[in-house]
Scaffold this active site. Sequence first.
Site, PDB file in Angstrom:
ATOM      1  N   GLU A  85       0.831  -1.215   0.000  1.00 56.66           N
ATOM      2  CA  GLU A  85       0.000   0.000   0.000  1.00 56.66           C
ATOM      3  C   GLU A  85       0.862   1.262   0.000  1.00 56.66           C
ATOM      4  O   GLU A  85       1.743   1.419   0.845  1.00 56.66           O
ATOM      5  CB  GLU A  85      -0.897  -0.020   1.251  1.00 56.66           C
ATOM      6  CG  GLU A  85      -1.883   1.126   1.277  1.00 56.66           C
ATOM      7  CD  GLU A  85      -2.868   1.045   2.450  1.00 56.66           C
ATOM      8  OE1 GLU A  85      -3.193  -0.073   2.888  1.00 56.66           O
ATOM      9  OE2 GLU A  85      -3.291   2.111   2.922  1.00 56.66           O
ATOM     10  N   LYS A 269      -7.126  -0.590  11.815  1.00 57.83           N
ATOM     11  CA  LYS A 269      -6.525  -1.089  10.567  1.00 57.83           C
ATOM     12  C   LYS A 269      -5.320  -0.232  10.207  1.00 57.83           C
ATOM     13  O   LYS A 269      -4.284  -0.726   9.749  1.00 57.83           O
ATOM     14  CB  LYS A 269      -7.568  -1.093   9.450  1.00 57.83           C
ATOM     15  CG  LYS A 269      -7.113  -1.778   8.165  1.00 57.83           C
ATOM     16  CD  LYS A 269      -6.389  -0.869   7.187  1.00 57.83           C
ATOM     17  CE  LYS A 269      -6.024  -1.622   5.908  1.00 57.83           C
ATOM     18  NZ  LYS A 269      -5.266  -0.776   4.965  1.00 57.83           N
ATOM     19  N   ASP A 285       4.384 -14.061  12.300  1.00 61.56           N
ATOM     20  CA  ASP A 285       3.004 -14.466  12.024  1.00 61.56           C
ATOM     21  C   ASP A 285       2.089 -13.277  12.287  1.00 61.56           C
ATOM     22  O   ASP A 285       1.653 -13.039  13.411  1.00 61.56           O
ATOM     23  CB  ASP A 285       2.655 -15.660  12.934  1.00 61.56           C
ATOM     24  CG  ASP A 285       1.243 -16.163  12.707  1.00 61.56           C
ATOM     25  OD1 ASP A 285       0.460 -15.495  12.004  1.00 61.56           O
ATOM     26  OD2 ASP A 285       0.924 -17.242  13.242  1.00 61.56           O
ATOM     27  N   HIS A 383      -2.043   9.925  -1.206  1.00 65.23           N
ATOM     28  CA  HIS A 383      -2.059   8.670  -1.955  1.00 65.23           C
ATOM     29  C   HIS A 383      -1.837   8.895  -3.446  1.00 65.23           C
ATOM     30  O   HIS A 383      -1.330   8.034  -4.137  1.00 65.23           O
ATOM     31  CB  HIS A 383      -3.432   7.997  -1.810  1.00 65.23           C
ATOM     32  CG  HIS A 383      -3.538   7.105  -0.609  1.00 65.23           C
ATOM     33  ND1 HIS A 383      -2.907   5.895  -0.544  1.00 65.23           N
ATOM     34  CD2 HIS A 383      -4.221   7.227   0.538  1.00 65.23           C
ATOM     35  CE1 HIS A 383      -3.180   5.322   0.609  1.00 65.23           C
ATOM     36  NE2 HIS A 383      -3.979   6.112   1.298  1.00 65.23           N
TER      37      HIS A 383
HETATM   38  C1  MEV Z   1      -5.791   3.020   5.178  1.00 62.64           C
HETATM   39  O1  MEV Z   1      -5.048   1.879   4.850  1.00 62.64           O
HETATM   40  C2  MEV Z   1      -5.742   3.291   6.663  1.00 62.64           C
HETATM   41  C3  MEV Z   1      -6.651   4.425   7.166  1.00 62.64           C
HETATM   42  O2  MEV Z   1      -7.981   4.201   6.713  1.00 62.64           O
HETATM   43  C4  MEV Z   1      -6.575   4.427   8.673  1.00 62.64           C
HETATM   44  C5  MEV Z   1      -7.570   5.355   9.344  1.00 62.64           C
HETATM   45  O3  MEV Z   1      -8.630   5.629   8.762  1.00 62.64           O
HETATM   46  O4  MEV Z   1      -7.281   5.735  10.495  1.00 62.64           O
HETATM   47  C6  MEV Z   1      -6.217   5.746   6.586  1.00 62.64           C
END
Ligand code: MEV
Length: 430
Positions: A85, A269, A285, A383
Amino acid sequence: MSSNRSSRLPGFFNLPLEQRLAKVVEVGDLNLEAQAALHGESGLTLEQADHMIENAIGLFSLPLGVAVNFIVNQREVLVPMVIEEPSVVAGASHMAKLARAGGGFTARTTEPEMIAQIQILDVPDLEAASQQLLRHKQELLAKADLVDQAINRLGGGARDLEIRPLHDTPVGPMLVVHLIYDTRDAMGANVVNSVAESLAPTIESLTGGRVHLRILSNLADRRLAHASCRIPAKELAFGQFSGDQVRDGIIEAWAFAVADPYRAATHNKGIMNGVDAVLIATGNDWRAVEAGAHAYAARDGSYTSLSRWWVTKQGALEGTLEMPLAVGTVGGATRVHPAAKACLRLMGVSSARELAEIVVSVGLAQNLAALRALATEGIQRGHMELHARQVAIAAGAHGALIERVARQLIAEGVMILERAQEMVRRWNEE
Ligand code: MEV
């Protein structure tokens, strides 16, 4: 990494790939073998892959980047990250740079204690069985200690035994034994599962029940890693945003994740973007850590943020991240995969705890990067550039054409493959 070198490498981002590798090799004091492994020339062999999993048919590559600027527990560290990513490595590096103004990251870990779970069914009397197991605790711990003499010699081994009656399950009551086992520098899944299996016959005869599952728990809540950092508000200022504005926006964003599981899942995430990338780079892992992290985030009954952010009396932004981190620096892929070995070497870690301290710091930095972007300009702008390059490559651009197509896509504000293919066709014919 040698002790007198800095992870602060201005301009690293703009160097061509080969020069970046050369810099990392120099700063990390790496030998030729490690250099070749990081470059992908002597990564995992087909033969090694064939011994690692069943039905192997080949290898699968991912980009390996290095996050710069990290100071963890006063030690400069270059952090290897394997991830597909865009923006993750840049985000971690940028936040690590801001954190330097507050001394970098401070991290600590608890002892590397894992939990072996033993499920006992058909127990005639749960209370009597629990008492009986507790009476024989020392005997059970001693038996567990026979499983891996090497870990014992290194100071690890069985630590405690806990009994957890589960009165109300879909198949009726059951008893669960937790055998706590210190795995030292191993992630420890193998030894912990072996310990659980080895105790089964004794546990059956002590309880009169039937042992069913014997497996570790990925909710490794006795093997926690904790990181914190403090960032003076003025460091957070950029563009039209003042430092105070960014700081307060980050706290508002964090509050959303605290209160709402839908947001918390995305927030966490973002943390795992950083955590997993280092885990993959070191052959760990990451699924085990993912499972533990999310279960830990729900430990109080509702799923929430793994991190905390607040304002200090001096007006600085301060944050912490605490999560289970069952990682190893010995055993498994960490010692087989040449690039994983080189990545461990690059960080100069001498124990699993030290690795976990770096990983949790990267998780916190990654969280900050996401919150800062979301609370200000949004994440799409950051991005865009890398995404545009990916679209250009997917459209068949090579060499200098990649940049040219990417720049044009950004200028036009479109990320459409067909448009990029048109440009590649036209400019290839020039
Ligand atoms: C994207 O991979 C991760 C984000 O969505 C984390 C977040 O929203 O805090 C940017």
